[in-house]
Write a protein that holds these residues in place. Structure first.
Motif, PDB file in Angstrom:
ATOM      1  N   SER A  40      46.221  35.767  34.669  1.00 43.50           N
ATOM      2  CA  SER A  40      45.310  36.467  35.585  1.00 43.50           C
ATOM      3  C   SER A  40      44.135  35.574  35.957  1.00 43.50           C
ATOM      4  CB  SER A  40      44.790  37.754  34.958  1.00 43.50           C
ATOM      5  OG  SER A  40      45.826  38.684  34.787  1.00 43.50           O
ATOM      6  N   LEU A  41      43.637  34.816  34.985  1.00 43.75           N
ATOM      7  CA  LEU A  41      42.546  33.879  35.263  1.00 43.75           C
ATOM      8  C   LEU A  41      42.992  32.861  36.305  1.00 43.75           C
ATOM      9  CD1 LEU A  41      39.756  32.631  34.692  1.00 43.75           C
ATOM     10  CD2 LEU A  41      40.798  31.450  32.744  1.00 43.75           C
ATOM     11  N   TYR A  42      44.216  32.354  36.142  1.00 49.89           N
ATOM     12  CA  TYR A  42      44.737  31.372  37.103  1.00 49.89           C
ATOM     13  C   TYR A  42      44.987  31.982  38.478  1.00 49.89           C
ATOM     14  CZ  TYR A  42      45.064  27.588  33.744  1.00 49.89           C
ATOM     15  OH  TYR A  42      44.759  26.602  32.845  1.00 49.89           O
ATOM     16  N   HIS A  43      45.083  33.277  38.563  1.00 49.37           N
ATOM     17  CA  HIS A  43      45.167  33.947  39.864  1.00 49.37           C
ATOM     18  C   HIS A  43      43.849  33.780  40.633  1.00 49.37           C
ATOM     19  CE1 HIS A  43      46.038  36.979  42.905  1.00 49.37           C
ATOM     20  NE2 HIS A  43      44.894  37.553  42.594  1.00 49.37           N
ATOM     21  N   HIS A  44      42.745  33.753  39.905  1.00 57.82           N
ATOM     22  CA  HIS A  44      41.422  33.638  40.520  1.00 57.82           C
ATOM     23  C   HIS A  44      40.971  32.192  40.686  1.00 57.82           C
ATOM     24  CE1 HIS A  44      40.569  37.938  40.410  1.00 57.82           C
ATOM     25  NE2 HIS A  44      41.185  37.949  39.250  1.00 57.82           N
ATOM     26  N   PHE A  45      41.294  31.340  39.712  1.00 52.02           N
ATOM     27  CA  PHE A  45      40.870  29.937  39.724  1.00 52.02           C
ATOM     28  C   PHE A  45      42.032  29.074  39.250  1.00 52.02           C
ATOM     29  CE2 PHE A  45      36.941  32.328  39.125  1.00 52.02           C
ATOM     30  CZ  PHE A  45      36.128  31.757  40.093  1.00 52.02           C
ATOM     31  N   ARG A  46      42.332  28.033  39.999  1.00 53.85           N
ATOM     32  CA  ARG A  46      43.445  27.147  39.656  1.00 53.85           C
ATOM     33  C   ARG A  46      43.145  26.252  38.465  1.00 53.85           C
ATOM     34  NH1 ARG A  46      43.586  25.988  45.694  1.00 53.85           N
ATOM     35  NH2 ARG A  46      41.877  24.700  44.981  1.00 53.85           N
ATOM     36  N   SER A  47      41.846  26.009  38.206  1.00 54.78           N
ATOM     37  CA  SER A  47      41.486  25.071  37.140  1.00 54.78           C
ATOM     38  C   SER A  47      40.048  25.307  36.692  1.00 54.78           C
ATOM     39  CB  SER A  47      41.617  23.636  37.641  1.00 54.78           C
ATOM     40  OG  SER A  47      40.651  23.394  38.663  1.00 54.78           O
ATOM     41  N   LYS A  48      39.723  24.691  35.579  1.00 51.21           N
ATOM     42  CA  LYS A  48      38.353  24.743  35.076  1.00 51.21           C
ATOM     43  C   LYS A  48      37.418  24.017  36.042  1.00 51.21           C
ATOM     44  CE  LYS A  48      37.512  22.744  31.084  1.00 51.21           C
ATOM     45  NZ  LYS A  48      37.262  22.419  29.664  1.00 51.21           N
ATOM     46  N   THR A  49      37.918  22.959  36.666  1.00 52.19           N
ATOM     47  CA  THR A  49      37.114  22.226  37.650  1.00 52.19           C
ATOM     48  C   THR A  49      36.768  23.113  38.842  1.00 52.19           C
ATOM     49  OG1 THR A  49      38.180  20.167  36.993  1.00 52.19           O
ATOM     50  CG2 THR A  49      37.040  20.166  39.109  1.00 52.19           C
ATOM     51  N   GLU A  50      37.695  23.954  39.254  1.00 51.50           N
ATOM     52  CA  GLU A  50      37.417  24.881  40.361  1.00 51.50           C
ATOM     53  C   GLU A  50      36.346  25.894  39.950  1.00 51.50           C
ATOM     54  OE1 GLU A  50      39.670  28.152  43.207  1.00 51.50           O
ATOM     55  OE2 GLU A  50      40.900  26.645  42.191  1.00 51.50           O
ATOM     56  N   ILE A  51      36.368  26.307  38.703  1.00 47.73           N
ATOM     57  CA  ILE A  51      35.313  27.206  38.208  1.00 47.73           C
ATOM     58  C   ILE A  51      33.971  26.489  38.255  1.00 47.73           C
ATOM     59  CG2 ILE A  51      34.416  28.437  36.189  1.00 47.73           C
ATOM     60  CD1 ILE A  51      37.334  29.010  35.392  1.00 47.73           C
ATOM     61  N   LEU A  52      33.930  25.259  37.756  1.00 50.09           N
ATOM     62  CA  LEU A  52      32.683  24.483  37.782  1.00 50.09           C
ATOM     63  C   LEU A  52      32.182  24.321  39.210  1.00 50.09           C
ATOM     64  CD1 LEU A  52      30.559  22.760  36.278  1.00 50.09           C
ATOM     65  CD2 LEU A  52      32.061  20.788  36.694  1.00 50.09           C
TER      66      LEU A  52
END
Length: 173
Positions: A40-52
């Motif tokens: 589900s997290l990957y549904h919102h953000f493809r990577s930790k870098t995208e979150i940053l």
């Protein structure tokens, strides 16, 4: 609902990055703290870098706008400090967490470095010599570096002192 989950992910990630470091916090850990599955997290953000990038992106865009529209050393310093104080916790990641500076975040850091170089050039003024460029870099560092060191000082008061200190570095009152 999806926007709410996305906001919770960003809030949680910012807290985890701030307490554990960017590198140490995992996508699994972020998902667990939000109360969702890792897929589900990957549904919102493809990577930790995208979150940053989502966390620091608004501040970086606003800093870029300051360096594109504001003129004069004090104006640039004040504008940059204002943006950084508005996004204090996210900017703290860039200022204090060395693990943010990695190959995977190179594009984000390249944008930040470009903004710092532009701000420093604006502070130095037209046709500066190396001494003016050094003072401009010192003034920018004096204005922005301490932001994360004084979390309990109200933004407005800290803003005034940071700009005042940077002006002193430039030899202005």
């Amino acid at each position: 609902m999806s926007g709410d989950t996305r906001a919770r992910i960003l809030d949680t990630a910012l807290d985890l990055f701030s307490t554990r470091t960017y590198k140490a916090a995992s996508m699994r850990e972020i998902a667990e703290h939000v109360g969702i599955t890792k897929p589900s997290l990957y549904h919102h953000f493809r990577s930790k870098t995208e979150i940053l990038d989502s966390l620091v992106g608004p501040a970086v865009e606003q800093l870029a706008a300051v360096t594109s529209t504001v003129r004069g050393a004090e104006g640039v310093l004040s504008g940059c400090v204002g943006v950084m104080l508005k996004h204090r916790k996210a900017m703290e990641l860039l200022l204090r967490d060395a693990s943010v500076h990695s190959e995977e975040t190179a594009e984000i850091m390249k944008r930040v470095t470009g903004i710092v170089e532009r701000a420093t050039a604006l502070i130095a003024g037209p046709d500066p010599g190396w001494r003016q460029r050094v003072r401009a870099a010192q003034a920018f560092a004096a204005a922005t570096g301490p932001i994360s060191l004084f979390p309990d000082v109200p933004d407005e008061e800290l803003h005034v002192e940071l700009v005042r200190g940077a002006a002193a570095v430039l030899g202005r009152q």
